[in-house]
Scaffold this motif. Structure first.
Motif, PDB file in Angstrom:
ATOM      1  N   GLY A   1     -10.142 -32.222 -43.683  1.00  0.00           N
ATOM      2  CA  GLY A   1      -9.755 -30.906 -44.165  1.00  0.00           C
ATOM      3  C   GLY A   1      -8.260 -30.749 -44.347  1.00  0.00           C
TER       4      GLY A   1
ATOM      5  N   HIS B   1      -8.969 -33.973 -47.665  1.00  0.00           N
ATOM      6  CA  HIS B   1      -8.946 -32.510 -47.721  1.00  0.00           C
ATOM      7  C   HIS B   1     -10.253 -31.969 -48.274  1.00  0.00           C
ATOM      8  CE1 HIS B   1      -7.963 -28.713 -50.041  1.00  0.00           C
ATOM      9  NE2 HIS B   1      -7.794 -28.360 -48.796  1.00  0.00           N
ATOM     10  N   GLU B   2     -10.732 -32.579 -49.336  1.00  0.00           N
ATOM     11  CA  GLU B   2     -11.947 -32.105 -50.004  1.00  0.00           C
ATOM     12  C   GLU B   2     -13.151 -32.129 -49.062  1.00  0.00           C
ATOM     13  OE1 GLU B   2     -13.978 -30.402 -53.158  1.00  0.00           O
ATOM     14  OE2 GLU B   2     -11.838 -30.840 -53.005  1.00  0.00           O
TER      15      GLU B   2
ATOM     16  N   ARG C   1     -13.692 -28.747 -47.251  1.00  0.00           N
ATOM     17  CA  ARG C   1     -13.728 -27.482 -47.986  1.00  0.00           C
ATOM     18  C   ARG C   1     -15.115 -26.848 -47.935  1.00  0.00           C
ATOM     19  NH1 ARG C   1     -13.366 -27.872 -53.225  1.00  0.00           N
ATOM     20  NH2 ARG C   1     -12.910 -25.674 -53.524  1.00  0.00           N
ATOM     21  N   LYS C   2     -15.147 -25.514 -47.952  1.00  0.00           N
ATOM     22  CA  LYS C   2     -16.383 -24.724 -48.012  1.00  0.00           C
ATOM     23  C   LYS C   2     -17.395 -25.208 -46.968  1.00  0.00           C
ATOM     24  CE  LYS C   2     -15.681 -23.034 -52.690  1.00  0.00           C
ATOM     25  NZ  LYS C   2     -16.257 -22.789 -54.033  1.00  0.00           N
TER      26      LYS C   2
ATOM     27  N   ARG D   1     -16.685 -27.617 -44.121  1.00  0.00           N
ATOM     28  CA  ARG D   1     -15.777 -27.247 -43.040  1.00  0.00           C
ATOM     29  C   ARG D   1     -16.366 -27.505 -41.661  1.00  0.00           C
ATOM     30  NH1 ARG D   1     -10.936 -25.197 -42.971  1.00  0.00           N
ATOM     31  NH2 ARG D   1     -11.010 -25.313 -45.234  1.00  0.00           N
TER      32      ARG D   1
ATOM     33  N   ASN E   1      -5.138 -20.938 -40.131  1.00  0.00           N
ATOM     34  CA  ASN E   1      -6.390 -21.684 -40.282  1.00  0.00           C
ATOM     35  C   ASN E   1      -6.725 -22.432 -38.988  1.00  0.00           C
ATOM     36  OD1 ASN E   1      -8.622 -23.010 -41.630  1.00  0.00           O
ATOM     37  ND2 ASN E   1      -7.323 -24.806 -41.795  1.00  0.00           N
TER      38      ASN E   1
ATOM     39  N   TRP F   1      -8.101 -17.335 -50.808  1.00  0.00           N
ATOM     40  CA  TRP F   1      -8.563 -18.546 -50.123  1.00  0.00           C
ATOM     41  C   TRP F   1     -10.034 -18.854 -50.377  1.00  0.00           C
ATOM     42  CZ3 TRP F   1      -6.293 -15.681 -45.437  1.00  0.00           C
ATOM     43  CH2 TRP F   1      -4.879 -15.726 -45.508  1.00  0.00           C
TER      44      TRP F   1
ATOM     45  N   GLU G   1     -11.102 -22.369 -50.795  1.00  0.00           N
ATOM     46  CA  GLU G   1     -11.074 -23.169 -49.569  1.00  0.00           C
ATOM     47  C   GLU G   1     -12.280 -22.894 -48.675  1.00  0.00           C
ATOM     48  OE1 GLU G   1      -9.326 -26.079 -47.145  1.00  0.00           O
ATOM     49  OE2 GLU G   1      -8.726 -25.413 -49.142  1.00  0.00           O
ATOM     50  N   TYR G   2     -12.617 -21.601 -48.507  1.00  0.00           N
ATOM     51  CA  TYR G   2     -13.654 -21.229 -47.548  1.00  0.00           C
ATOM     52  C   TYR G   2     -14.996 -20.872 -48.176  1.00  0.00           C
ATOM     53  CZ  TYR G   2      -9.714 -20.787 -44.319  1.00  0.00           C
ATOM     54  OH  TYR G   2      -8.597 -21.029 -43.558  1.00  0.00           O
TER      55      TYR G   2
ATOM     56  N   GLU H   1     -22.859 -19.940 -49.869  1.00  0.00           N
ATOM     57  CA  GLU H   1     -21.565 -19.901 -49.199  1.00  0.00           C
ATOM     58  C   GLU H   1     -21.535 -18.783 -48.160  1.00  0.00           C
ATOM     59  OE1 GLU H   1     -18.647 -19.641 -52.290  1.00  0.00           O
ATOM     60  OE2 GLU H   1     -19.031 -21.679 -53.018  1.00  0.00           O
TER      61      GLU H   1
END
Length: 207
Positions: free
Chosen positions: A16, A25-26, A29-30, A33, A65, A105, A108-109, A117
């Motif tokens: 992350g 990082h990917e 994401r979402k 996480r 975060n 954001w 990201e979230y 989601e």
């Protein structure tokens, strides 16, 4: 000072972040996480398994975060930590989009407007998952009244729910400083000193 007094300090390079490129990082994401939170818990478990520390002497700290990370770890693994510093945090993930800069954001979230989601945001939201019957470590929660990025409502709502459940906690709200907390050196030093005292009292053996 922490190291001089016999403390150990560990940085967990969890998925992350940007340390190891865009794929790293990917992965966080979402809905990915949860891997971030699993990675962090695994680092803590490894420290105990290798006898570097034990749950009685293991504390965690995160802000922004990272404050969300600390909050999630507290509710998902309450017996794993004896101190939890939750700084200028995101904690109400069901409403974060409508608070301060939260709408920026979504990439990201995720968004509560997207059903899958929304389900994940509900699943990870520390505020939602505080339970009256669970024994939690006593956290130190800090925020700033003037924070225009995350905003103090996350910390306030979390603290209020803990109070309603009669759970002990420490809470500090700086009236200045914003999200970065850099209003002046004296205030930054004051907040860091509060953290140091809290962590020392929770984790250091008394001689």
């Amino acid at each position: 000072l922490w190291l001089q007094r016999g403390g150990v300090y560990v940085v967990a390079n969890i998925r992350g972040g940007g340390e190891f490129g865009p794929q790293w990082h990917e992965a966080g994401r979402k809905a990915g996480r949860q891997k971030v939170y699993d990675d962090f818990a695994a680092v803590g478990q490894d420290l105990v398994q290798r006898h570097i520390t034990n749950p009685q002497h293991l504390g965690i700290r995160g802000r922004s975060n990272g404050g969300l990370l600390a909050g999630v770890e507290m509710v998902q693994h309450p017996t794993q930590w004896n101190a939890v510093v939750i700084g200028v945090p995101l904690l109400d993930m069901e409403n974060y989009e409508t608070l301060s800069a939260g709408a920026s954001w979504v990439a990201e979230y995720g968004s509560m407007s997207v059903p899958e989601e929304a389900e994940f945001l509900k699943k990870i939201s520390p505020l939602r998952h505080l339970k009256p019957e669970v024994h939690y470590p006593v956290p130190f929660i800090f925020t700033a009244t003037s924070d225009d990025r995350v905003g103090p409502l996350h910390a306030r709502r979390f603290a209020a729910k803990m109070e309603r459940f009669k759970k002990p906690f420490f809470y500090y709200e700086d009236t200045e400083g914003g999200h970065s907390g850099t209003v002046n050196a004296a205030e930054v030093a004051h907040e860091r000193a509060l953290e140091a005292v809290y962590l020392s009292q929770r984790l250091m053996d008394k001689h």
